[in-house]
Design an enzyme around this catalytic site. Sequence first.
Site: not given
Length: 390
Positions: A136, A143, A369
């Site tokens: 988390g 982001g 990612e």
Amino acid sequence: MKTPDPHDFLAVDRDLTEEERAIRDTVRAYGAAELLPYVADWFEAGTIPDPRAIAKGLGALGVLGMHLDGYDCAGTNAVSYGLACRELEAIDSGLRSFVSVQGSLAMTAIHRYGSEEQRQEWLPRMAAGDAIGCFGLTEPDSGSDPGSMRTRARRDGSDWVLDGTKMWITNGSVADIAVVWAATEDGIRGFLVPRGAPGYSTNVIHKKLSLRASITSELVLEGVRLPAEAMLPGAEGLKAPLSCLSEARYGIVWGAAGAARACYESALDYARDRVQFGRPIAAFQLTQRKLADMLVDVNHAMLTALQIGRLKDDGLAHHSHISFGKLANVRAAQRVAALARGMHGANGITLEYPVMRHMVNLESVATYEGTEDVHALSLGLALTGTPAFR
């Protein structure tokens, strides 16, 4: 001299060791038998119907946390882990994501920053697939800039109390343990939040058009009280979660190559079989040009992944190498998927073929990612020494 193999044109796999080939073949065979026959249905349904069975199967295969040492983990080299990611993402990005989140994010965080008690409690169970983990970090408004997170952890006596929301969390709603990152008075710290903790809830994110064969969730923490020993003692600052993300990104470098290969191979087979104007479309110049473009991208991606893997095994992989690989290979895979989808014509939009599924999955892979822009800026920093993030 033999004509090059269309499935490994530059003989990239020739540079693999015997053990690496064995791992590649084992994961490929398992995926073909146990995952590929069902993944299109899972994608259409927008979920994995039995994630615990998937976890147990992948655990028995030995790919969960396979690059970690001890605690019943396989302890393979980085290239072997990359090959496993390649073969899993050749089936579906959601399956590689499952393995990445479990091993490269949740397990790596515990292995690298946890106490010995935390490692002993969780890592063997997670390696076997008996326990599922999630990671988390991302939030609705945080982001690409995780340092701006709003999730807070405050001390209350010897306990910690967590409040906040995490978003886009793979495996979140089925996880037995969540590695949650929160801002404290002393900086960002990591905490192990067990399933069922009072004040901790999860919500499955529905209506996704990408990464559908995967469970994506929101984590909600409302006054979640944790004992002092729930904190990861070795994790201090944003560097800790970012180092875990670098491990996961490394898997994406290989995984994207697998998705590209799957789309290219489907297009090659389709072009040989599909007859128009009295001959297979593979006989037409435009089709051959498209296949050649796909071939170049696929083999470039394979070479990039293997080179970064060798650097990683030699202790020479910088995080900007990982950024290079993710930027280059995801972009290449998107090009291949788009060409392959067009080559399949109307059939290309159905789940009878894998290309549209890979094509939309790669939209998520390109985002999570680290977006393409973020990785470009990471490379720019490596080249110029000047950060341009702010």
